[in-house]
Motif scaffolding. Structure first.
Motif, PDB file in Angstrom:
ATOM      1  N   THR A 283      17.198  73.284  63.254  1.00 53.29           N
ATOM      2  CA  THR A 283      17.695  72.779  61.965  1.00 53.29           C
ATOM      3  C   THR A 283      17.072  73.568  60.818  1.00 53.29           C
ATOM      4  N   LYS A 284      15.759  73.743  60.898  1.00 49.45           N
ATOM      5  CA  LYS A 284      15.065  74.480  59.831  1.00 49.45           C
ATOM      6  C   LYS A 284      15.521  75.925  59.777  1.00 49.45           C
TER       7      LYS A 284
ATOM      8  N   ARG B  72      14.699  70.144  65.654  1.00 51.76           N
ATOM      9  CA  ARG B  72      14.074  70.307  64.330  1.00 51.76           C
ATOM     10  C   ARG B  72      13.860  71.795  64.019  1.00 51.76           C
ATOM     11  N   ILE B  73      13.414  72.533  65.026  1.00 51.60           N
ATOM     12  CA  ILE B  73      13.182  73.970  64.839  1.00 51.60           C
ATOM     13  C   ILE B  73      14.496  74.661  64.462  1.00 51.60           C
TER      14      ILE B  73
ATOM     15  N   ASP C 127       7.863  66.874  62.712  1.00 55.93           N
ATOM     16  CA  ASP C 127       8.950  67.659  63.307  1.00 55.93           C
ATOM     17  C   ASP C 127       8.543  68.179  64.687  1.00 55.93           C
TER      18      ASP C 127
ATOM     19  N   GLY D 117      19.156  76.145  58.638  1.00 54.64           N
ATOM     20  CA  GLY D 117      19.286  75.650  57.272  1.00 54.64           C
ATOM     21  C   GLY D 117      19.169  76.736  56.207  1.00 54.64           C
ATOM     22  N   THR D 118      18.500  77.827  56.537  1.00 58.27           N
ATOM     23  CA  THR D 118      18.326  78.917  55.560  1.00 58.27           C
ATOM     24  C   THR D 118      19.456  79.942  55.661  1.00 58.27           C
TER      25      THR D 118
ATOM     26  N   LEU E  57       8.623  78.600  59.372  1.00 59.37           N
ATOM     27  CA  LEU E  57       9.780  77.720  59.155  1.00 59.37           C
ATOM     28  C   LEU E  57       9.443  76.483  58.332  1.00 59.37           C
ATOM     29  N   GLY E  58       8.150  76.252  58.099  1.00 59.48           N
ATOM     30  CA  GLY E  58       7.772  75.096  57.292  1.00 59.48           C
ATOM     31  C   GLY E  58       8.054  73.762  57.955  1.00 59.48           C
ATOM     32  N   LEU E  59       7.751  73.672  59.232  1.00 53.81           N
ATOM     33  CA  LEU E  59       7.971  72.415  59.950  1.00 53.81           C
ATOM     34  C   LEU E  59       6.770  71.493  59.785  1.00 53.81           C
ATOM     35  N   SER E  60       7.043  70.219  59.688  1.00 52.84           N
ATOM     36  CA  SER E  60       5.946  69.256  59.563  1.00 52.84           C
ATOM     37  C   SER E  60       5.402  68.922  60.949  1.00 52.84           C
TER      38      SER E  60
END
Lengths: 325, 259
Positions: free
Chosen positions: B103-104, B100-101, B215, B107-108, B209-212
């Motif tokens: 991916t975020k 998840r880390i 995540d 992703g940018t 990173l804006g992880l939930s």
């Protein structure tokens, strides 16, 4: 009380051994914990896989479609997502194979089901399933629990469970054929061909004596010393993966799951640590003799005889005895 | 061709006696030496080879502590252009959370290709690559032993069991997990690593990173680490080299394979 799903794996029209190894284990778990066992096979039209799997499971779900005839992670993920969403199995097993490694983690994310990979044992405990895994290349084991979920996934190491050749006598699952009813995207991958990579001037699978060399040989120049010993002993030179990875010997010398499965009368492993992919390739060897500096190397767990020493010390001593004797 | 390569620093375990930590959830790490994960070393080399052929850039990423920057510096010395370390702080990590880390973070970025190693030499999980590809919604293939880029596609070899490769075409952007042996990783000198210090190495934390919370919630937990179950084991042959050699030759004779 729930369903256990085993996702069958096949290549070139043949079901792979891992399929039956998983069914064997899942069947035992199912009997013990009153879970039903469903074998799931995705394949091309008229594959005939359903009937082959029926004796092993309570039920076989066959999904047949042209788009399923060759493994494709995109299409298989979409098809299996629909199936596990519709039927909510408690546990879904796949092989920890090159294809399973490609498919299972992606499916786990898309389906929102936790996955443990490369499991060598499966326990069903009151708190939920537990995976037993090998870590640090088999030097240690770990017991892995899951975040609570409606369903769990595991990929199973090939060879971890014994393969009972004969199907169970009390089994006769019904075969249900299902259309590929999932919303299937256009695949981002296109199969081209299978290529044989194991051929070469020596067939190590035919040898009675294999003198096999591993990472412990240190560098390319040192291979000659082992080759010379192999010739003196009238044996055939083979090797483990790191030697081929470093391009010190061509791939046709490689013993192991991605190389050749061998069955010599004697396998002399020099400087081979004994990763499971290697060990799986020598299961049929008569006598295994291991020489390794590292007394804790996993190879000693499967060897019949062991010598903890530098391989060159032993190689030189052997040469001297042969030439002087 | 902009390539992102995900790498990890792992303990060197060959010829090392691993000890289990007091909590029995991992290894005692005080005395261990660390290296780049072998699979990742091949992935970095492959990324650099592709950049040399096709132009573009290589970005190396790791999720880890400051000490893990060592492998990023190494990747920069091999030819990566920039590096990113994502500091997970004291978070519990599993393959899912790491995926998840990554991916975020990826992703940018702009990328055509993402490379990972097939697996890491510590936990042997082999799941992060496929999970990142799923997270990013791109195609993927595992256990790759050859890559040829052609017309917006990667023609790749997947190493199957038993001396067979599967050849397939994967549309870009894609994620490929790299098998050892795909190339011959270049030698990295201390001087090379020093020179690479001029290249950019960014550090970021999880917050940015804006992880939930979901995540960052591990899906699996290592409850216990233990030594392999006892086996009968090998009968150990003792003595000096000459005596050992004699015993071995007698064994070969006994087994009927002596010349």
């Amino acid at each position: 009380m729930g369903h256990i799903f085993v996702i069958a794996e096949h290549r070139q029209g043949e079901l792979r051994d891992i399929t039956f190894e998983m069914l064997y284990k899942a069947r035992a778990l199912g009997r013990e914990h009153a879970h039903t066992l469903t074998a799931v096979v995705l394949g091309g039209p008229d594959s005939g896989f359903g009937d082959r799997l029926a004796p092993w499971a309570d039920r076989v779900v066959v999904m047949e479609d042209d788009r399923l005839s060759a493994f494709d992670a995109d299409i298989y993920t979409a098809a299996l997502l629909k199936l596990v969403t519709d039927e909510a199995p408690f546990l879904t097993l796949m092989g920890h194979t090159p294809w399973g490694m490609d498919l299972a983690p992606a499916l786990s994310v898309r389906a929102g089901l936790p996955v443990a990979t490369d499991c060598v044992d499966i326990l069903l405990e009151e708190g939920g399933p537990v995976a037993i895994r090998q870590i640090y290349n088999g030097k240690l084991y770990s017991r892995v629990g899951f975040k609570a979920s409606t369903g769990y996934m595991m990929t199973v190491r090939p060879g971890a469970f014994s393969l009972d050749e004969a199907p169970p006598e009390d089994g006769a699952g019904e075969v249900a054929t299902r259309a590929l009813d999932a919303e299937v995207p256009e695949s981002r991958k296109e199969f081209v061909e299978f290529v044989d990579t194991g051929g070469g001037e020596v067939d190590i699978a035919q040898a009675d004596l294999l003198v096999s060399v591993g990472r412990g040989v240190g560098e390319a120049e040192n291979i000659d010393a082992v080759k010379a010993l192999a010739e003196l002993l009238g044996g055939t030179l083979s090797c483990s993966r790191p030697v081929v990875d470093r391009h010190w010997l061509p791939k046709y010398h490689q013993v192991g799951t991605s190389g050749k499965t061998v069955k010599p009368k004697v396998y002399l492993a020099l400087g081979i640590s004994g990763a499971f992919q290697h060990v799986a390739g020598i299961a049929g060897a008569g006598t295994v003799i291991a020489v390794n500096k590292d007394g804790k190397a996993p190879i000693f767990r499967v060897a019949d005889y062991g010598v903890v020493d530098d391989l060159f010390t032993v190689v030189d001593a052997l040469k001297e005895k042969i030439t002087s004797g | 061709m902009d390539i992102v390569v995900c790498i990890k620093r792992v303990p060197l375990i060959q010829e090392v006696d691993l000890e289990i930590n007091d909590a029995q959830t991992g290894v005692r790490d005080e005395a261990l030496a660390y290296v780049i994960n072998d699979w990742d070393n091949y992935a970095v080399e492959e990324a650099v080879i592709l950049k040399e052929q096709l132009g573009g850039s290589v970005t190396a990423i790791t999720v880890g502590s400051e000490a893990d920057e060592e492998v990023l510096r190494r990747a920069l010395a091999m030819g990566a252009d920039q590096a990113l370390r994502i500091d997970p702080g004291s978070r519990q990590l599993d393959g899912f959370v790491i995926s998840r880390i990554l991916t975020k973070a990826i992703g940018t970025m702009t990328y055509d290709l993402i490379l990972t190693g097939v697996q890491a030499d510590d936990d042997n999980g082999g799941m992060v690559g496929s999970m990142v590809a799923e997270g990013l919604g791109i195609g993927h293939a595992a256990v790759i032993t050859a890559i040829n880029i052609k017309d917006g596609e990667a023609v790749v070899h997947t190493e199957l069991e038993g001396g067979m490769d599967e050849v397939s075409k994967v549309k870009l952007p894609a994620l490929l997990s790299i098998q050892t042996g795909i190339n011959e990783p270049r030698y990295v000198s201390i001087m090379g690593i020093r020179k690479a210090r001029k290249k950019e190495l960014k550090v970021t934390d999880l917050e940015s990173l804006g992880l939930s919370e979901d995540d960052l919630t591990p899906r699996t937990v290592v409850e216990q680490v233990f030594f392999p179950p006892e086996t009968a084991g090998a009968e150990m042959i003792q003595g000096d080299a000459g005596a050992v050699a004699e015993t071995l030759l007698n064994l070969l004779k006994e087994k009927g394979v002596s010349k």
